[in-house]
Each structure stands twice: as structure tokens, then as C-alpha cells.
Design an enzyme around this catalytic site. Structure first.
Site, PDB file in Angstrom:
ATOM      1  N   TYR A  69       0.845  -1.199   0.000  1.00 44.83           N
ATOM      2  CA  TYR A  69       0.000   0.000   0.000  1.00 44.83           C
ATOM      3  C   TYR A  69       0.878   1.245   0.000  1.00 44.83           C
ATOM      4  O   TYR A  69       2.048   1.222   0.396  1.00 44.83           O
ATOM      5  CB  TYR A  69      -0.954   0.014   1.206  1.00 44.83           C
ATOM      6  CG  TYR A  69      -0.296   0.311   2.537  1.00 44.83           C
ATOM      7  CD1 TYR A  69      -0.142   1.625   2.988  1.00 44.83           C
ATOM      8  CD2 TYR A  69       0.178  -0.712   3.352  1.00 44.83           C
ATOM      9  CE1 TYR A  69       0.453   1.904   4.205  1.00 44.83           C
ATOM     10  CE2 TYR A  69       0.777  -0.446   4.570  1.00 44.83           C
ATOM     11  CZ  TYR A  69       0.916   0.871   4.995  1.00 44.83           C
ATOM     12  OH  TYR A  69       1.521   1.150   6.204  1.00 44.83           O
ATOM     13  N   CYS A  70       0.300   2.349  -0.463  1.00 45.85           N
ATOM     14  CA  CYS A  70       0.945   3.658  -0.431  1.00 45.85           C
ATOM     15  C   CYS A  70      -0.156   4.713  -0.338  1.00 45.85           C
ATOM     16  O   CYS A  70      -1.309   4.382  -0.067  1.00 45.85           O
ATOM     17  CB  CYS A  70       1.834   3.869  -1.658  1.00 45.85           C
ATOM     18  SG  CYS A  70       0.962   3.734  -3.238  1.00 45.85           S
ATOM     19  N   THR A  71       0.152   5.967  -0.576  1.00 44.91           N
ATOM     20  CA  THR A  71      -0.821   7.042  -0.363  1.00 44.91           C
ATOM     21  C   THR A  71      -2.004   6.950  -1.313  1.00 44.91           C
ATOM     22  O   THR A  71      -3.167   6.957  -0.895  1.00 44.91           O
ATOM     23  CB  THR A  71      -0.151   8.420  -0.514  1.00 44.91           C
ATOM     24  OG1 THR A  71       0.981   8.487   0.344  1.00 44.91           O
ATOM     25  CG2 THR A  71      -1.130   9.538  -0.171  1.00 44.91           C
ATOM     26  N   ILE A 113      -4.160   4.572   0.592  1.00 43.82           N
ATOM     27  CA  ILE A 113      -4.674   4.931   1.915  1.00 43.82           C
ATOM     28  C   ILE A 113      -5.858   5.885   1.795  1.00 43.82           C
ATOM     29  O   ILE A 113      -6.846   5.772   2.532  1.00 43.82           O
ATOM     30  CB  ILE A 113      -3.562   5.590   2.751  1.00 43.82           C
ATOM     31  CG1 ILE A 113      -2.399   4.624   2.948  1.00 43.82           C
ATOM     32  CG2 ILE A 113      -4.095   6.059   4.102  1.00 43.82           C
ATOM     33  CD1 ILE A 113      -1.113   5.313   3.394  1.00 43.82           C
TER      34      ILE A 113
END
Length: 326
Positions: free
Chosen positions: A177-179, A206
């Protein structure tokens, strides 16, 4: 009640763009004409942007993107806001839409399996699953998923080297996952290249998880690349995981160091903020160029003389000529 007449859009799209300079000029002018501000990267591999504007202007912008067949499937993360999240518009051509050392990887050909927020939420706590944060230190130190593995990296381009530390996880389901999802496109593909067989990514990152799944089990705040600096994500079981850079107390109050030569974004509690006059250390407090501190730790960049048309090289289509260049 606070009026939220503005929107903030976060998006990316991997697509082939042949004439990046021509498209940059067209795109830039559309933003100017529709009062869109933000940072947009155009590359031969696609688009990446975070922009803000009045809701109706953002609707026009999304229609503009979708009207181009190359970007018709672009997904926007849309957040309400009470003002512009940017003071300027920058549309730039760069070699990649996210800086990495993985230019040989094409997410249109291979990438991890996309998980919708609800699917990610259902899978993340299973016994054979590991959650992998592919963001940089300053991001995951402010907020991260519960039990996530984080990597000691200052930039995403350092990610490939750190994957060597994850060899023992090759038999697990790896959820990245990342932003907003863009880093995971290449990170998950690289993991597959390195022999990881069961690799997933949180689709929309996110931000989308917060919007659609309430942000459950995301601990702390999410670092964002606009004037807000950090945003709340978790509406279910929020907590604080970051500490004041100065005294170590639990703190998710992000401050831009008052010393412009340092300019670091760091968690600093209100007490230390006032004691150090917005600086992150006594050395920065005593710096001769230190900016005045107003208690917020946010410093608006000087926009005097800013020309939104700066950067145009040619625009024959619109008969617009400018002498200024990036």
C-alpha cells in the site's frame, strides 16, 4: 458549519503519451482557464497529479481527463475541502510519473492484484498475509497500517535494494500500500520479478481506503503532498503513532521547520513548537534566516510575481506565445 466548496483530486494513470511537451501545454492551459491549481507530472508513461479547485471546476477537470481515450479509465480520489490546497499550478514533463529506479517496469503489462478497500480490509488480518508499506520514512513514521512492515528508505528509488530484506516472506500473501496507489503499481510488479508469487496492492491507496472503508486500523495520520501536509484517515479506531521530534511525546501535529534551510516536515508538539519558535532544533532556532512562527508551523510560499502561464514553449493551437520557460 464549515463550507466545503472545494475539492482535492488525487489521481494517476499509466498510459502512453507520445508528444509530452504538446500535451503539457494543452493540459496547463486547461488548468489556468478553469482555476485548477496543483502539481501534475506528465511522462511518456502517463499522468500523476494532485490538484484542487471549486467543485464545479474539478468536475470539468475530471471530464477533461476522461474525454481523452488514453486516460478514460483514470480513477480520481475526491476529497472535500474549504479552500484551495495549492497556491500555484505546475505542469511538468519528467522521465517518470513517480520517481523510482524501476523504469524498465510497465504496470500496464504486469503488476500486483488490485484489492478494493473492502477486499483489503477483509484480507489484511489473515494468518498468511503480510502488509507492506512502500512509502518513505517520513510518511510511515507519521501513520501506517497496524502490523505493517515498513522499510528504512528516504526515497522510493531505494525500494528495490530493500526488497532483499524481505526474502523470508516469499511464501506469504504480500499486500502493498501507499498514499494513492501509484507507487504500488511498480513496487508490486518488482516483487513479482523478484520471485514473490502472491502479491497484491491496495487500489487507490490509503486515501481511498479512508473514503470507502472508514480507515479502520490505519494508525496515525496520512502524509499528503499538498498544503494540508497530513490528513486524518481513520474514523473507526484512530490512534497516534508518531512522536514529537523534540521531546518524544505522542504527537501527530506536523510542523514545517521555521528554518528555510532545513524546512523539514516533522511532528512537533505545541509546547516545543513555541519554545523553539517553530524550529526543529536549537540550531535551527538560531539560524539567521528563521521565519516568524505563528503557532501553525505552516509557511505560505511567496507567490509575488508568480505567472501561471510560465512554462509555455509553444501553443500554436491557442496562438499563445510566452517568453518565460521552466
Amino acid at each position: 458549519m464549515e463550507n466545503k466548496d472545494y475539492s482535492i483530486l488525487l489521481y494517476y494513470c499509466y498510459a502512453d503519451i507520445e508528444d509530452t511537451e504538446a500535451y503539457r501545454e494543452e493540459h496547463h492551459l486547461f488548468c489556468i482557464e478553469n482555476n485548477i491549481r496543483g502539481r501534475i507530472i506528465i511522462s511518456s508513461e502517463g499522468l500523476n497529479g494532485t490538484v484542487s479547485g471549486f467543485k464545479e471546476d474539478c468536475e470539468k477537470y475530471m471530464k477533461y481527463i476522461h474525454s481523452d481515450a488514453r486516460f478514460a479509465k483514470t480513477e480520481f480520489k475526491v476529497e472535500d475541502h474549504d479552500k484551495h490546497a495549492f497556491t500555484k499550478i505546475h505542469v511538468r514533463v519528467k522521465p517518470e510519473i513517480v520517481h523510482s529506479s524501476l523504469r524498465h517496469i510497465d504496470p500496464k503489462v504486469k503488476t500486483g492484484k488490485h484489492l478494493a478497500p473492502a477486499e483489503f480490509k477483509a484480507l489484511k488480518d489473515q494468518e498468511d498475509v503480510v502488509i507492506l508499506d512502500v512509502r518513505s520514512n517520513y510518511e510511515h513514521e507519521l501513520g501506517r497500517f497496524k502490523n505493517a512492515i515498513t522499510l528504512d528508505i528516504d526515497n522510493f528509488r531505494d525500494f528495490p535494494e530493500k526488497v532483499k530484506e524481505l526474502e523470508h516472506l516469499k511464501g506469504k500473501k504480500v499486500l502493498t500500500y501507499c498514499t494513492g496507489g501509484i507507487k504500488c503499481e511498480k513496487a508490486s510488479a518488482f516483487l513479482l520479478d523478484q520471485g514473490f508469487e502472491d502479491v497484491y496492492q491496495l487500489h487507490g491507496g490509503i486515501i481511498k481506503y479512508g473514503l470507502e472503508a472508514g480507515g479502520e486500523d490505519f494508525e496515525g495520520k496520512c502524509y499528503v503532498f499538498d498544503n494540508r501536509i497530513a490528513v486524518d484517515v481513520n474514523k473507526v479506531n484512530p490512534t497516534i503513532v508518531s512522536q514529537c521530534h523534540v521531546c518524544g511525546v505522542a504527537c501527530d501535529r506536523m510542523v514545517n521547520c521555521a528554518n528555510p534551510k532545513c524546512n523539514e516536515h516533522l511532528p512537533i508538539c505545541e509546547k516545543c513548537g513555541w519554545e523553539l519558535e517553530g524550529a526543529c532544533s536549537p540550531e535551527c532556532k538560531d539560524h539567521p534566516e528563521k521565519r516568524p512562527y505563528d503557532g501553525t508551523g505552516y509557511y505560505q510560499k511567496n507567490t509575488n510575481g508568480y505567472n501561471p502561464y510560465k512554462g509555455f514553449v509553444r501553443l500554436d493551437k491557442y496562438k499563445l506565445k510566452q517568453e518565460t520557460h521552466d
